[in-house]
Design a protein around this motif. Sequence first.
Motif, PDB file in Angstrom:
ATOM      1  N   VAL A   1      41.727  42.324  47.067  1.00 13.93           N
ATOM      2  CA  VAL A   1      41.123  43.639  46.853  1.00 13.93           C
ATOM      3  C   VAL A   1      40.496  43.674  45.465  1.00 13.93           C
ATOM      4  O   VAL A   1      41.193  43.490  44.461  1.00 13.93           O
ATOM      5  N   ASN A   2      39.193  43.907  45.411  1.00 11.69           N
ATOM      6  CA  ASN A   2      38.489  44.027  44.139  1.00 11.69           C
ATOM      7  C   ASN A   2      38.216  45.498  43.854  1.00 11.69           C
ATOM      8  O   ASN A   2      37.571  46.183  44.660  1.00 11.69           O
ATOM      9  N   ILE A   3      38.712  45.998  42.717  1.00  9.35           N
ATOM     10  CA  ILE A   3      38.552  47.419  42.362  1.00  9.35           C
ATOM     11  C   ILE A   3      37.700  47.603  41.115  1.00  9.35           C
ATOM     12  O   ILE A   3      37.736  48.656  40.487  1.00  9.35           O
TER      13      ILE A   3
ATOM     14  N   LEU B   1      35.577  50.803  41.042  1.00  4.42           N
ATOM     15  CA  LEU B   1      36.239  52.067  41.354  1.00  4.42           C
ATOM     16  C   LEU B   1      36.546  52.788  40.047  1.00  4.42           C
ATOM     17  O   LEU B   1      37.271  52.271  39.198  1.00  4.42           O
TER      18      LEU B   1
ATOM     19  N   VAL C   1      44.527  54.587  39.191  1.00  6.59           N
ATOM     20  CA  VAL C   1      44.095  53.473  40.028  1.00  6.59           C
ATOM     21  C   VAL C   1      45.046  52.304  39.802  1.00  6.59           C
ATOM     22  O   VAL C   1      45.204  51.847  38.667  1.00  6.59           O
TER      23      VAL C   1
ATOM     24  N   SER D   1      46.423  48.443  41.488  1.00  2.00           N
ATOM     25  CA  SER D   1      46.322  47.365  42.469  1.00  2.00           C
ATOM     26  C   SER D   1      47.471  46.405  42.242  1.00  2.00           C
ATOM     27  O   SER D   1      47.632  45.871  41.138  1.00  2.00           O
TER      28      SER D   1
ATOM     29  N   VAL E   1      36.265  47.602  46.833  1.00  2.55           N
ATOM     30  CA  VAL E   1      36.448  49.045  46.709  1.00  2.55           C
ATOM     31  C   VAL E   1      35.526  49.599  45.623  1.00  2.55           C
ATOM     32  O   VAL E   1      35.414  49.023  44.534  1.00  2.55           O
ATOM     33  N   HIS E   2      34.896  50.727  45.913  1.00  2.00           N
ATOM     34  CA  HIS E   2      34.034  51.372  44.915  1.00  2.00           C
ATOM     35  C   HIS E   2      34.087  52.879  45.127  1.00  2.00           C
ATOM     36  O   HIS E   2      34.673  53.380  46.094  1.00  2.00           O
TER      37      HIS E   2
ATOM     38  N   PHE F   1      44.717  56.014  43.664  1.00  2.00           N
ATOM     39  CA  PHE F   1      44.393  54.900  44.556  1.00  2.00           C
ATOM     40  C   PHE F   1      45.402  53.793  44.341  1.00  2.00           C
ATOM     41  O   PHE F   1      45.772  53.478  43.198  1.00  2.00           O
TER      42      PHE F   1
ATOM     43  N   ALA G   1      46.361  49.739  45.954  1.00  4.36           N
ATOM     44  CA  ALA G   1      46.200  48.601  46.854  1.00  4.36           C
ATOM     45  C   ALA G   1      47.505  47.828  46.819  1.00  4.36           C
ATOM     46  O   ALA G   1      47.995  47.476  45.741  1.00  4.36           O
TER      47      ALA G   1
END
Length: 219
Positions: free
Chosen positions: A166-168, A171, A178, A180, A195-196, A204, A206
Amino acid sequence: MTQPAENPPSDPSLTLRIGHADRDEVIEVLRDAAAEGRLTTEELTERIEATTKARFFAELDEIVADLPTPPPSDKIRPRPAQALMRPNVHTEPGQHPLDPLVLRASWENAKRTGRWSPPPFIRLEPVAATAEANFLEAVTDLEVIDVEVTAGAGTAAVVIPEDWGVNIDRLSSSWGAVKSRVPAVPAQGRPLIRVHGSVGMASFVARHAGYFERKRLEK
């Protein structure tokens, strides 16, 4: 910058005020455009400053009018008008960035879980509850799945198998959080969730499978 065509007085883009989340989304578009070589550093600085001072959707439309992105005012216009702007209309949502699969959590959670085939474009809208895309049992041959997060006050969640990523990086967050807990790069040949968007006051996360999810999958 290209000047927009005159709008009729009844156009809501001229009278409806924007919020922090709307400005954040446009700033993200501008930064992406600069990274792609579409804007110079000076143009990026100028347009970000104009975005922070904007009050109405029409002003945001003008700022991105010469970039390959839908006008910000699309979100306040009737869906039929938006549909006419799509280059292709698909029978199933999620096959085009202008027609994503939407998981909208207003007052009740909205989750896609179990065995399913995710489309390439998904939007999580955590208005006041949890919007979750759970890929633990997903079946797909996609290399990249685009997940947009819109600002809200709930929770947006992405749950992935151990070998997905998962690339954030794209975002943004105004007041929310946020997090991850998973790798940003997937194992070779496995999907990447890109994700954006902006979480606004929402949060958020992940993550991989939790205890009860792992137990269920082991059965």
